[in-house]
Design a protein around this motif. Sequence first.
Motif, mmCIF file in Angstrom:
data_model
loop_
_atom_site.group_PDB
_atom_site.id
_atom_site.type_symbol
_atom_site.label_atom_id
_atom_site.label_comp_id
_atom_site.label_asym_id
_atom_site.label_seq_id
_atom_site.Cartn_x
_atom_site.Cartn_y
_atom_site.Cartn_z
ATOM 1 N N CYS A 54 0.801 -1.239 0.000
ATOM 2 C CA CYS A 54 0.000 0.000 0.000
ATOM 3 C C CYS A 54 0.830 1.283 0.000
ATOM 4 C CB CYS A 54 -0.932 0.007 1.205
ATOM 5 S SG CYS A 54 -0.065 0.264 2.769
ATOM 6 N N ARG A 55 2.015 1.253 0.558
ATOM 7 C CA ARG A 55 2.909 2.422 0.754
ATOM 8 C C ARG A 55 2.318 3.465 1.695
ATOM 9 N NH1 ARG A 55 5.826 3.634 -4.995
ATOM 10 N NH2 ARG A 55 5.399 1.652 -5.977
ATOM 11 N N CYS A 59 -1.420 -1.739 4.827
ATOM 12 C CA CYS A 59 -1.460 -3.191 4.545
ATOM 13 C C CYS A 59 -0.603 -3.998 5.507
ATOM 14 C CB CYS A 59 -1.027 -3.458 3.112
ATOM 15 S SG CYS A 59 0.748 -3.224 2.823
ATOM 16 N N GLY A 60 0.396 -3.397 6.104
ATOM 17 C CA GLY A 60 1.234 -4.097 7.083
ATOM 18 C C GLY A 60 2.308 -4.982 6.475
ATOM 19 N N CYS A 62 5.260 -4.109 4.902
ATOM 20 C CA CYS A 62 6.649 -3.642 4.803
ATOM 21 C C CYS A 62 7.365 -3.605 6.152
ATOM 22 C CB CYS A 62 6.701 -2.259 4.155
ATOM 23 S SG CYS A 62 5.968 -0.971 5.189
ATOM 24 N N CYS A 74 7.394 2.109 5.140
ATOM 25 C CA CYS A 74 6.699 3.197 4.431
ATOM 26 C C CYS A 74 6.345 4.346 5.371
ATOM 27 C CB CYS A 74 5.444 2.667 3.747
ATOM 28 S SG CYS A 74 4.174 2.096 4.874
HETATM 29 S S1 FES Z 1 3.550 -0.822 2.362
HETATM 30 FE FE1 FES Z 1 1.634 -1.214 3.349
HETATM 31 S S2 FES Z 1 2.095 -0.829 5.426
HETATM 32 FE FE2 FES Z 1 3.919 -0.270 4.410
#
Ligand code: FES
Length: 241
Positions: A54-55, A59-60, A62, A74
Motif C-alpha cells: 500500500c505504501r 497493509c502491514g 513492509c 513506508c
Molecule cells: S507498504 Fe503497506 S504498510 Fe507499508
Amino acid sequence: MEYIFKIFRFDPEKDKEPYFQEYEYDFLPNVSVLEALIIIRNELDSSLSFRYSCRGAVCGSCGMIINGNPDLACRIKLGILNTKEVVLEPLANLEILKDLVVDMVPFWKAYREIRPYLHSENKFPEKEQRISEKQMERIYQFINCILCACCYSACPVVSKDENYLGPAALAKLYRFVKDPRDRRPYSFLKKINTQEGAWGCHTIFKCVEACPKDVRPVDGIEGIRRKLIIEKLKRFFGIKK
Ligand code: FES
C-alpha cells in the motif's frame, strides 16, 4: 544528504551466511525508508528483495527492523532517524526467505487459531447488529492492528517458544471477546487458557513499543486473562450470567 544504507542480505539458494551490503545514495530527508529501498533496487541493485504493497501504513507488509527497531518502512522518513547510516534487517522470530522478506506462515497460523471473526448466534441476521459508541471505544485500538508482525518480531516470548500465539493474535482475540455480538463458547476460550496462549506473556511491553499503530497488545492479553478468571469463578459458584 548522502545516506549509507547497510542492508541485510541472504539468499538461501546461494549464500552460506547472511551479510550486510552497503549502498550510498543522495536522498532528501522526507523520503521514506520504503521509497529509498525502491530507488536502491531500481537504480543500484535489482537483486534486492523486500515486501510492500500500500505504501501508506495500511497493509502491514513492509515491516522490518530499522536501526534496531521493528517498524513499517513506508512510515519512517529518513529525516526522523537523525543519522545518515540506515541499517535494515528482516523482522526477527520469523524465518528469512530472502534479504528482508520473512516467512509469515507461523504468524498467520497463530492468527487463524484465534478464529478472527464474530461468532454470532444468528448467521444471517435480518438487520445490522449495532454496538454502542462506548462498547466500540473498548475495542477500537485492537481494530487498528494491521497485522504487520512488528510486535511478533519484538516479543521475547515468541523468540523462546515458537508455539506461543504472540501479541497480535491475542490482541485480536480480545477485540472479538470484548465485542457484545460475539458468542463464542467458553470451550473456545479454554483452549487458550495455557502458557502458549493467554498466560505466556511476561508483560515486558516490547509489543507496545514496537506497534506502529499505537495498539497496546498487552492490554488485550490482560483483558483475556481477566475474562478467563471471571468465567472460571462464575462456573465455580454456579453463576449463570
Ligand atoms: S507498504 Fe503497506 S504498510 Fe507499508
